[in-house]
Design an enzyme around this catalytic site. Structure first.
Site, short mmCIF file in Angstrom:
data_model
loop_
_atom_site.label_atom_id
_atom_site.label_comp_id
_atom_site.label_asym_id
_atom_site.label_seq_id
_atom_site.Cartn_x
_atom_site.Cartn_y
_atom_site.Cartn_z
N LYS A 1 40.36 38.51 35.16
CA LYS A 1 40.32 39.84 36.53
C LYS A 1 41.52 40.42 36.81
O LYS A 1 42.66 39.23 37.09
CB LYS A 1 39.62 39.18 38.01
CG LYS A 1 39.76 39.96 39.13
CD LYS A 1 39.13 39.14 39.48
CE LYS A 1 38.31 40.50 41.17
NZ LYS A 1 38.40 39.42 42.15
N SER B 1 34.03 41.61 43.85
CA SER B 1 34.97 42.40 43.30
C SER B 1 35.49 41.81 41.99
O SER B 1 36.17 42.25 41.09
CB SER B 1 36.43 42.44 44.10
OG SER B 1 36.90 40.74 44.18
N SER C 1 33.33 36.80 45.95
CA SER C 1 33.24 38.08 44.44
C SER C 1 32.97 36.94 43.35
O SER C 1 33.05 37.63 42.63
CB SER C 1 34.57 38.58 45.17
OG SER C 1 34.65 39.22 46.11
#
Lengths: 58, 487
Positions: free
Chosen positions: B99, B174, B198
């Site tokens: 990420k 996210s 997330s």
């Protein structure tokens, strides 16, 4: 359509002024609506803490 | 209500026959076995990964960047090392992606924001450093939301990861790119971050395993913070085994992270297949069952998970938690206040560089006073103590992670409230894992969540592995899986 209450909008505008955040006026309604949700969370938290402090009723 | 989840076929999904005790297709475990029996090389694995990303990620948009030449070079080095007897373990030569709020040396950590323009990381984040030291090979950086909070932001020039099962549905966030890349079968491992859900939320919607460890278990050094008292790093993975392997590498005390706690790291793999016999598993039915948005597929998945765990020897008991909205309220106030503190200076001087959603969500934290923040922290501490006490009567809990499958993609900049029940365990710091149970009738993955006492990752991994082995999920094909594996 937004659902921000006047009180939430007033508090948020004051907070932006205090923090020197120049938030766009044309997006203020959406911000105030989101902030009104935060206010409801803050109220819920206060109520719960107060409730936990109350003596149990027989 | 459907008591048995539907397994759809066609349109890239379907059911394979085979041995459910075997490693999941496309898992790090399967790749590691193939590397060691000589049926493949790391370079072959990495080239195949790169080919699939090039072919299919145009539909998924999970990757922000791919460093193909560095990955191939690292794979060749991994092959040479393995040939020379230098085996770094189960992630040796295995692809992973990260990420884009994790630092990678020599690369920009964009956080998917103009604010980070020109940033260059001078060192790997702790998680990337540990995974590379274990032989894993970084493929590239993955989509997220702006600073891991904003939401899918069409006003920003970054791709928005789509759900690989149905591009018209949310991938979650996210850690959207991490979950989408795993759900698409591009990589078996993609660490994410989790402040209010997330890791587990996107994992549940995209058909990945998502593990949020105990607070303090995995170092956050080199990861852009959102709300430091709620932020966790953890693995999203193709399988429970892969999540366990990744946690084994990622876990451990790091004085460079003030939230890191010095607790021994147990062996997460030794007892992974030992099941749940003798365990007591609590089900907080009112916690999720009283929510109006709970759909029939999710209700059926939890009911089915109860049955599978009972069949495996566990005792299922009902337990009661405080109302979900109390956890959610405390987590939201803490997150908003802490995120505002982090972005305060940039909100004053560079507000226009944020996307609309992030600007709004960060700025409104200005309206939270010190007393309200302290109240939220106090309620959070009390809720944590309540959950700690509850674990005196059960070994872990089975509950919902999402109240429905992934919702359709929002058409405005004001996405609705997502039906997740993840934030309570960020607030309390307890470990929690989302594990897929199958496909709902609409063809989207449906998952359940297991939550355990602090430092009980080994136990919830074991229960998750039991569900993975018995639910039929191991036999479901991912949307972009190559047809030549369907034998």
């Amino acid at each position: 359509m937004t659902f921000a209450d006047d009180r939430s909008r007033m508090i948020l505008v004051a907070a932006f002024e205090r923090e020197a955040i120049d938030y766009p006026a044309d997006r203020l309604d959406e911000a105030a609506e989101d902030y009104s949700h935060l206010r409801s969370f803050m109220s819920l938290i206060r109520e719960e803490l107060l409730r936990q402090q109350e003596p149990a009723l027989d | 209500m459907t008591e048995q989840l539907a397994f759809k076929s066609g349109s890239g999904t379907g059911v394979a026959g085979g041995n459910t005790d075997a490693p999941l297709r496309g898992s790090a475990e399967a790749m590691a076995l193939a590397l060691r029996d000589g049926s493949t090389t790391s370079e072959t694995l990495i080239r195949a990964t790169l080919d699939r990303i090039a072919r299919d990620d145009g539909e998924v948009h999970s990757f922000l960047s791919v460093d193909a030449s560095a990955a191939i070079e690292a794979a060749r080095a991994a092959d040479r090392a393995l040939s020379a007897g230098d085996d770094k373990g189960p992630l040796h030569g295995i692809p992973f992606a990260i990420k884009d709020i994790y630092d990678v040396e020599g690369q920009s950590t964009s956080c998917q924001s103009h604010i980070q323009s020109g940033h260059m990381a001078d060192r790997d984040s702790a998680v990337v450093e540990r995974l590379r030291a274990a032989g894993a090979i970084l493929i590239g950086k993955l989509d997220t939301f702006e600073f891991a909070l904003g939401g899918p932001s069409p006003d920003l020039p970054f791709p928005i990861a789509r759900n690989p099962w149905k591009p018209g549905h949310e991938s979650g966030g996210s850690s959207s790119g991490s979950a989408a890349a795993i759900g698409a079968g591009f990589v078996p491992l993609a660490p994410g971050t989790c402040t209010t859900g997330s890791i587990r939320g996107p994992a549940a919607w995209c058909g990945a395993v998502g593990l949020k460890p105990t607070f303090g278990r995995v170092s956050r050094r080199g990861v852009f913070p959102l709300a430091p008292s709620l932020d966790h790093c953890g693995p999203l993975a193709r399988s429970v085994h892969d999540a366990a392997v990744a946690l084994q590498v990622m876990a451990g005390h790091d004085p460079a992270d003030p939230g890191s706690l010095d607790q021994p790291v147990p062996d997460y793999l030794t007892d992974l297949e030992k099941g749940v016999a003798g365990h007591t598993i609590g089900v907080p039915r009112d916690f999720f069952g009283s929510q109006a948005t709970l759909d029939s597929d999710t209700r059926a998945a939890i009911s089915r998970a109860e049955g599978l765990l009972r069949d495996a020897g566990a005792t299922i008991v009902g337990v009661e938690l405080p109302e979900y909205r109390l956890f959610a309220a405390a987590a939201r106030i803490i997150m908003a206040a802490e995120a505002f503190a982090i972005h305060r200076e940039n909100l004053r001087s560079r507000l226009h560089e944020y996307g609309n959603i992030a600007a709004r969500r960060f700025a409104i934290g200005a309206g939270i006073g010190a007393a309200d923040y302290i109240d939220a922290r106090q309620l959070g501490a009390r809720l944590r103590a309540t959950v700690d006490n509850l674990f005196g009567s059960c070994d872990m809990m089975l509950t919902a992670i999402s109240l429905s499958t992934a919702p359709p993609v929002a058409s405005t900049s004001r996405p609705g409230v997502w039906p997740l029940q993840a934030s309570p365990w960020n607030l309390t710091g307890h470990p929690a894992i989302a594990v897929p149970m199958g496909l709902a009738e609409n063809g989207l993955p449906v998952s359940v969540q297991l939550v355990g006492p602090r430092w009980s990752e080994a136990a919830i991994l074991r229960a998750a592995r039991t569900l993975e082995r018995t639910s039929g999920w191991a036999e479901v094909f991912l949307p972009f899986e190559p047809k030549d594996t369907r034998s």
